[in-house]
Design a protein around this motif. Sequence first.
Motif, PDB file in Angstrom:
ATOM      1  N   SER A 226       0.853  -1.186   0.000  1.00  0.00           N
ATOM      2  CA  SER A 226       0.000   0.000   0.000  1.00  0.00           C
ATOM      3  C   SER A 226       0.886   1.234   0.000  1.00  0.00           C
ATOM      4  CB  SER A 226      -0.907  -0.013   1.243  1.00  0.00           C
ATOM      5  OG  SER A 226      -1.545   1.233   1.400  1.00  0.00           O
ATOM      6  N   PHE A 227       0.501   2.224  -0.810  1.00  0.00           N
ATOM      7  CA  PHE A 227       1.194   3.512  -0.810  1.00  0.00           C
ATOM      8  C   PHE A 227       0.188   4.570  -1.231  1.00  0.00           C
ATOM      9  CE2 PHE A 227       1.808   1.404  -4.835  1.00  0.00           C
ATOM     10  CZ  PHE A 227       1.582   2.368  -5.796  1.00  0.00           C
ATOM     11  N   GLY A 228       0.025   5.612  -0.402  1.00  0.00           N
ATOM     12  CA  GLY A 228      -0.968   6.637  -0.691  1.00  0.00           C
ATOM     13  C   GLY A 228      -2.344   6.001  -0.810  1.00  0.00           C
ATOM     14  N   LEU A 229      -3.073   6.370  -1.854  1.00  0.00           N
ATOM     15  CA  LEU A 229      -4.391   5.795  -2.108  1.00  0.00           C
ATOM     16  C   LEU A 229      -4.307   4.478  -2.870  1.00  0.00           C
ATOM     17  CD1 LEU A 229      -6.625   8.815  -3.179  1.00  0.00           C
ATOM     18  CD2 LEU A 229      -6.740   7.504  -1.067  1.00  0.00           C
ATOM     19  N   PHE A 230      -3.104   4.002  -3.149  1.00  0.00           N
ATOM     20  CA  PHE A 230      -2.923   2.875  -4.046  1.00  0.00           C
ATOM     21  C   PHE A 230      -2.575   1.595  -3.292  1.00  0.00           C
ATOM     22  CE2 PHE A 230      -2.025   6.709  -6.420  1.00  0.00           C
ATOM     23  CZ  PHE A 230      -2.688   6.505  -7.617  1.00  0.00           C
ATOM     24  N   GLU A 231      -3.005   0.479  -3.871  1.00  0.00           N
ATOM     25  CA  GLU A 231      -2.585  -0.851  -3.442  1.00  0.00           C
ATOM     26  C   GLU A 231      -2.174  -1.619  -4.688  1.00  0.00           C
ATOM     27  OE1 GLU A 231      -5.308  -2.987  -1.040  1.00  0.00           O
ATOM     28  OE2 GLU A 231      -5.605  -1.341   0.389  1.00  0.00           O
ATOM     29  N   ALA A 232      -1.121  -2.398  -4.549  1.00  0.00           N
ATOM     30  CA  ALA A 232      -0.628  -3.172  -5.686  1.00  0.00           C
ATOM     31  C   ALA A 232      -0.353  -4.593  -5.241  1.00  0.00           C
ATOM     32  CB  ALA A 232       0.645  -2.536  -6.263  1.00  0.00           C
ATOM     33  N   ASP A 233      -0.687  -5.540  -6.095  1.00  0.00           N
ATOM     34  CA  ASP A 233      -0.364  -6.945  -5.864  1.00  0.00           C
ATOM     35  C   ASP A 233       0.814  -7.282  -6.767  1.00  0.00           C
ATOM     36  OD1 ASP A 233      -0.228  -9.774  -5.868  1.00  0.00           O
ATOM     37  OD2 ASP A 233      -2.310  -9.867  -5.178  1.00  0.00           O
ATOM     38  N   LEU A 234       1.994  -7.425  -6.173  1.00  0.00           N
ATOM     39  CA  LEU A 234       3.208  -7.626  -6.958  1.00  0.00           C
ATOM     40  C   LEU A 234       3.242  -8.994  -7.620  1.00  0.00           C
ATOM     41  CD1 LEU A 234       5.867  -5.982  -4.605  1.00  0.00           C
ATOM     42  CD2 LEU A 234       4.261  -4.943  -6.189  1.00  0.00           C
ATOM     43  N   LYS A 235       2.394  -9.906  -7.158  1.00  0.00           N
ATOM     44  CA  LYS A 235       2.360 -11.245  -7.743  1.00  0.00           C
ATOM     45  C   LYS A 235       1.470 -11.289  -8.971  1.00  0.00           C
ATOM     46  CE  LYS A 235       1.452 -16.087  -6.546  1.00  0.00           C
ATOM     47  NZ  LYS A 235       1.035 -17.021  -5.460  1.00  0.00           N
ATOM     48  N   THR A 236       0.300 -10.677  -8.875  1.00  0.00           N
ATOM     49  CA  THR A 236      -0.658 -10.742  -9.990  1.00  0.00           C
ATOM     50  C   THR A 236      -0.511  -9.598 -10.983  1.00  0.00           C
ATOM     51  OG1 THR A 236      -2.355  -9.480  -8.802  1.00  0.00           O
ATOM     52  CG2 THR A 236      -2.312 -11.875  -8.471  1.00  0.00           C
ATOM     53  N   GLY A 237       0.244  -8.566 -10.605  1.00  0.00           N
ATOM     54  CA  GLY A 237       0.416  -7.427 -11.509  1.00  0.00           C
ATOM     55  C   GLY A 237      -0.769  -6.500 -11.551  1.00  0.00           C
ATOM     56  N   GLU A 238      -1.581  -6.483 -10.471  1.00  0.00           N
ATOM     57  CA  GLU A 238      -2.761  -5.634 -10.420  1.00  0.00           C
ATOM     58  C   GLU A 238      -2.512  -4.439  -9.515  1.00  0.00           C
ATOM     59  OE1 GLU A 238      -6.609  -8.376 -10.603  1.00  0.00           O
ATOM     60  OE2 GLU A 238      -5.133  -9.106  -9.152  1.00  0.00           O
ATOM     61  N   ILE A 239      -3.184  -3.340  -9.813  1.00  0.00           N
ATOM     62  CA  ILE A 239      -3.049  -2.120  -9.008  1.00  0.00           C
ATOM     63  C   ILE A 239      -4.422  -1.468  -8.887  1.00  0.00           C
ATOM     64  CG2 ILE A 239      -2.386  -0.700 -11.011  1.00  0.00           C
ATOM     65  CD1 ILE A 239      -0.555   0.871  -9.080  1.00  0.00           C
ATOM     66  N   TRP A 240      -4.710  -0.942  -7.687  1.00  0.00           N
ATOM     67  CA  TRP A 240      -5.988  -0.297  -7.409  1.00  0.00           C
ATOM     68  C   TRP A 240      -5.763   1.093  -6.832  1.00  0.00           C
ATOM     69  CZ3 TRP A 240      -4.604  -5.203  -5.985  1.00  0.00           C
ATOM     70  CH2 TRP A 240      -5.362  -6.264  -6.499  1.00  0.00           C
ATOM     71  N   LYS A 241      -6.668   1.988  -7.115  1.00  0.00           N
ATOM     72  CA  LYS A 241      -6.694   3.297  -6.490  1.00  0.00           C
ATOM     73  C   LYS A 241      -8.022   3.440  -5.765  1.00  0.00           C
ATOM     74  CE  LYS A 241      -6.469   8.293  -7.207  1.00  0.00           C
ATOM     75  NZ  LYS A 241      -6.367   9.405  -8.182  1.00  0.00           N
ATOM     76  N   ALA A 242      -7.942   3.597  -4.434  1.00  0.00           N
ATOM     77  CA  ALA A 242      -9.142   3.690  -3.591  1.00  0.00           C
ATOM     78  C   ALA A 242     -10.119   2.565  -3.901  1.00  0.00           C
ATOM     79  CB  ALA A 242      -9.819   5.048  -3.763  1.00  0.00           C
ATOM     80  N   GLY A 243      -9.577   1.353  -4.118  1.00  0.00           N
ATOM     81  CA  GLY A 243     -10.419   0.191  -4.341  1.00  0.00           C
ATOM     82  C   GLY A 243     -10.779  -0.062  -5.787  1.00  0.00           C
ATOM     83  N   ARG A 244     -10.455   0.869  -6.674  1.00  0.00           N
ATOM     84  CA  ARG A 244     -10.788   0.705  -8.084  1.00  0.00           C
ATOM     85  C   ARG A 244      -9.560   0.275  -8.867  1.00  0.00           C
ATOM     86  NH1 ARG A 244     -14.478   5.974  -9.505  1.00  0.00           N
ATOM     87  NH2 ARG A 244     -16.304   5.369  -8.305  1.00  0.00           N
TER      88      ARG A 244
END
Length: 741
Positions: free
Chosen positions: A10-28
């Motif tokens: 998690s960083f700022g409003l963002f979350e990233a899954d380093l395994k799946t290559g997905e990234i979200w901003k505020a859940g989106r």
Amino acid sequence: MLVVRTSRVSFGLFEADLKTGEIWKAGRRIKLQSQPFKVLAMLLEHPGEVISKEELQERIWGQDTNVEFEHSLATAVNRIRDALGDSASNPRFIETLARRGYRFIAPVTWLEAAPANSQSSESPGTSEMLSEPAILIAPAEHPAPAPSPAPAESHGTPSRRLSAIPARNLYIGIGLAAALGIFLGFAWGTRNTPSPLPRIIQLTDSGTIVPTGSTIEIPPASVTDGVQIYTSVVSSGQGVLARIPVGGGDAQPLRVPQQVLTASLGDISPDHTELLVKGHLSTEAEEPLWIVPVGGGSAFRVSNVLAHDATWMPDGKSILYATGSQLMTVRLQDGAVSPFTTLSSGRAFWMRWSPDGSLLRFTVVDPVSHATSLWQLATGSHQPRKLLDSWKIAANPCCGTWTADGKYFVFQAISDAGSDLWRLDGASLERPYRITAGPLGFGGPVADRSGGRIYFLGTDSRSQLFAFDTHRNALFPEPDFLSGAIRLAFSRDHQWVAWTDSHDRLWRARADGSERIQLTPNSLHVFLATWSPDGQHLAAMAAEPRQPWNIYILSSDGGSLVPLLHENRNAADPSWSADGKSLVFGRVDDLMGRENAPRSLEIVDLATNKTMTIPHSDGLFSPRWSPDGRYISAITLDQQKLMLYDTLTRTWTTLANSSVADPAWSTDSHAVYIHAFMAEGQPVYRVSVPDGHMERVTNLVGLQAAHPADYYFCGLTPDNSPLVRVRFSAGDLYSLDLEAH
């Protein structure tokens, strides 16, 4: 407690899954191609460290790659910045180090999955500073009720559920967790620890909720009737009253008369049917009060009183209002006014009664130091008492609200990490607990009409500087090194530029961006600066924390800052004479701090440090000396007139009858450019001197196609093209439940 490390960060409003290559901003979920994500992942794995281009090439492209590596890497980093809303010139996440590589500069939290019955507890002796796990911000399109200890994962939303692990390891982990729990129970006995930080839910995603600013005394308020949240939103560059469902959704502007269209909210009536608002047709501190039905429509003026803030009395039959340093009541039935109490100094805002009507708490703003503090007054008493008198964890507590049951008092305060929300238990005066810990700036809380839920503002503003091309009638971005500038000024030979950034620091560079240096320390808040005619010095309007605005003289090459004035009041808007031997300056307007002392314009001789008042300049501020030295322009305190002083005849004339902000002289001294911020379309005018002819240069509203929140006129380029700062986001509403565990 067993902790299972996941692949999510998690960083700022963002979350990233380093395994799946997905990234979200505020859940989106947001899109980012595979190769840029790999670059981002490597930076996230080593936050704060410089990752060389060679390391990135070896890991992602391979040493034997045949592609044009430098171009591919630059493209990947640009795509990451686009996805994160980051900027190379003013980075929040990825910093470029010339000829070395890249560094991820924002805090990174590895998200940990824990058993459902685990709890965070605070360290011994630190009851005021809670542990700060990453906060889950739920998406705006899926508003949720108070979370249970083990929330279910929504589709497409990051989860903190325990990852699947072998049963044997799980049983071992549970055993270790139990043993650790027994040990902690023995060590801590029956110590009562606060709950973990609550889960935050995002209610809006428009970015149009009106935020506060470093130059405005107090944040705008919101109120709720339990069904709608009433607040101010940015529409066509101006704040207007609107309502938003408590469960989240789009803002719907209220249909109200023009007199209260841009009003600021004070309170909602005890029966939840009427809004109490303060008119905002000028920038005067004291304005008329109005009562507006929650559904909009008509407006009723409250007697003939003028106030800067107000709230209902608990019985709903009278209004408590603040004017100057006094608190007064006005009876709605007959308009009878009565004194309530007088403050020893400062002005009262955000007056909030406890649910049982026994305690009034409010914020006091010091007009000189701009510091805020919380006070309370018991029913029947006339002696306010200060809250948090010995509290040192954060500064400038303000803007509090009671929960519906009176169990908590929630307020905002500022620390090194930014603005966050804190709570006091009941009628307690000390030892607050933090309830948010970023990543946004949180403030302006309002309590729901039942339970422990509160709503509040989260700000993460982004802006960019543009120059207006009069021939093509369009905005064009300024160079990268100026993209984050807030206010700027060019030297008279056009070779140098000085500007303030979003952290109120002063910088200077050559016009091409070379030889850039920071001129002021981080502790000094700089509002603006102007160049001496010879380009050797700058005069800056700046303030130390909790101190009044002053004028400082400094070399354009850096070094010591010399305060010009030695007085305990605000001084503002320094402007140089043509020969560089004098400065004209004024005082601040009501939005930046109301003072009881007279406000006029003064000229200071830099050799002798003696000042003289310009005749008949009472009630004027924001002076600007023409480059040729003949005239001084100024604005009336209500910002409805542009005035012109002739230094030869020593007379004043009205140059323009218009709303006026941020005047700027043309390089040839033949015109003053102004922002008519209250006019339709927010035009920028060129006002000829001395005849006052007004020529519309452009309307700021509608210039940018990316739906900005608002616009600011920042000055002129050397060829007299208007500079415009476009803010692309202001704030959004969020909620949390203090009773959720």
